[in-house]
Design an enzyme around this catalytic site. Sequence first.
Site, PDB file in Angstrom:
ATOM      1  N   HIS A 110     -60.635  48.692 112.191  1.00 55.21           N
ATOM      2  CA  HIS A 110     -60.088  47.388 112.559  1.00 55.21           C
ATOM      3  C   HIS A 110     -60.671  46.245 111.729  1.00 55.21           C
ATOM      4  CE1 HIS A 110     -58.578  49.458 116.165  1.00 55.21           C
ATOM      5  NE2 HIS A 110     -57.730  48.442 116.265  1.00 55.21           N
ATOM      6  N   GLY A 111     -61.848  46.402 111.212  1.00 55.61           N
ATOM      7  CA  GLY A 111     -62.417  45.310 110.429  1.00 55.61           C
ATOM      8  C   GLY A 111     -63.778  45.662 109.872  1.00 55.61           C
TER       9      GLY A 111
END
Length: 432
Positions: free
Chosen positions: A282-283
Amino acid sequence: WDWRFTALLAAATGANWWFAREIARSDNDRRRRRLLRWAIAFDLGLLGFFKYYGFMVDSVADVFESFGLEPELLLIEIILPVGISFFTFVGISYVVDVYRRKLEPAGALDFAVFMSFFPRLIAGPIVRGSEFLPQLHPPRDPKRIEAGRAFYLIFIGLAKKIVIADLLATSLVDPVFASPQLHSGLAVLIGVYGYAVQIYADFSAYSDIAIGVALLLGFKLPDNFNAPYTATSIGDFWHRWHMTLSRWLRDYLYIGLGGNRRGRLLTYRNLMLTMLLGGLWHGAAWRFVIWGGLHGLWLCIERWWGEARTARGMAPVRSTAALRTAQRIATFHLVAIAWVFFRADSVGAAWHMLTRVVTDWSGETSVVTPAILLAIVVGFAAQYVPQRRVAVGVARFARLRPVFQGALLGFTLMVIDALGSEGVALFIYYSF
């Protein structure tokens, strides 16, 4: 967004198509495995360079600095290409499915359409070749388009995004997460609830609109959400939240690590690694790793508890309305705690948010308005609407004459525009 990144999509398309074709043509198992490793390395290499280069350099620099060293590391400012996380996973799943002989390789043009299909390109759903490619061959009859369901999904997505998600973002979540010290613990707590509703309304809105637009083109994409905040456990939550990602992580990562076939401890390890890597997907930040780690920890605890009860010969817990309500409340709060790390600017900021909720209820609560509370309540309550009632409403809409359908859609659009805040923020998952 930037035409130069089309070369990146073209490279990913060409490479995955070639690797899959060569894997399918080969009868040599060693060569097939080698080609699969090269394909995955290529995909993860692209993703790693564009998404994680800066994170890795900063992390290495922090380690050196902890020993009093200040190395001169090359840090390049890299812009994250829109949708790279999603089309990378699509490419990997396609090559792996061909390797496992679950899918025949597609022609170059068909595969290019599959990789670049615009409704789902930027933020999902994560569609597999077996779900999409067969739909390219039979001709699509415009008279058989599910227009009623398509327009319902598009307009319910617009309502969730414009009326609920953006209102909560601009009026509650953004100010509370930016300066939690200026708000009371109660306001911060409601801000945490607000973000849980915001991210659901925002991301499910994109998925709804993508599925609806695809339907208008004659393609069916898999559902991505199923009332996630009605879940009675963390495992149940992941069967309802971002379902295409959950299945991807299960089939291509968790099972690839060994799943639950190698004993209890390795099963817990595989669960934790899957969720940690899912968080990192996700990041490029430690807060996403912690978010994934929390979900992995809770999944391990749930599995351990179930196995312990079975080992002691205890009967399954009888499900009652009161028990399901308690389970839903507990599950939601565990999910909401993890969302704080997902949304906060840093791990320290997330910890400050959580400590303020339980230590200081003095301060401003002006951001908590009746409209905000109503948006949160509606965001929750909408998930408890029976799907059969929705299906009945969609069927009635589909039977209307086109002129009445157009009038109703136009009126609905006017209401959404009137209730929404000024301007529309980017979808949250555009950043991933």
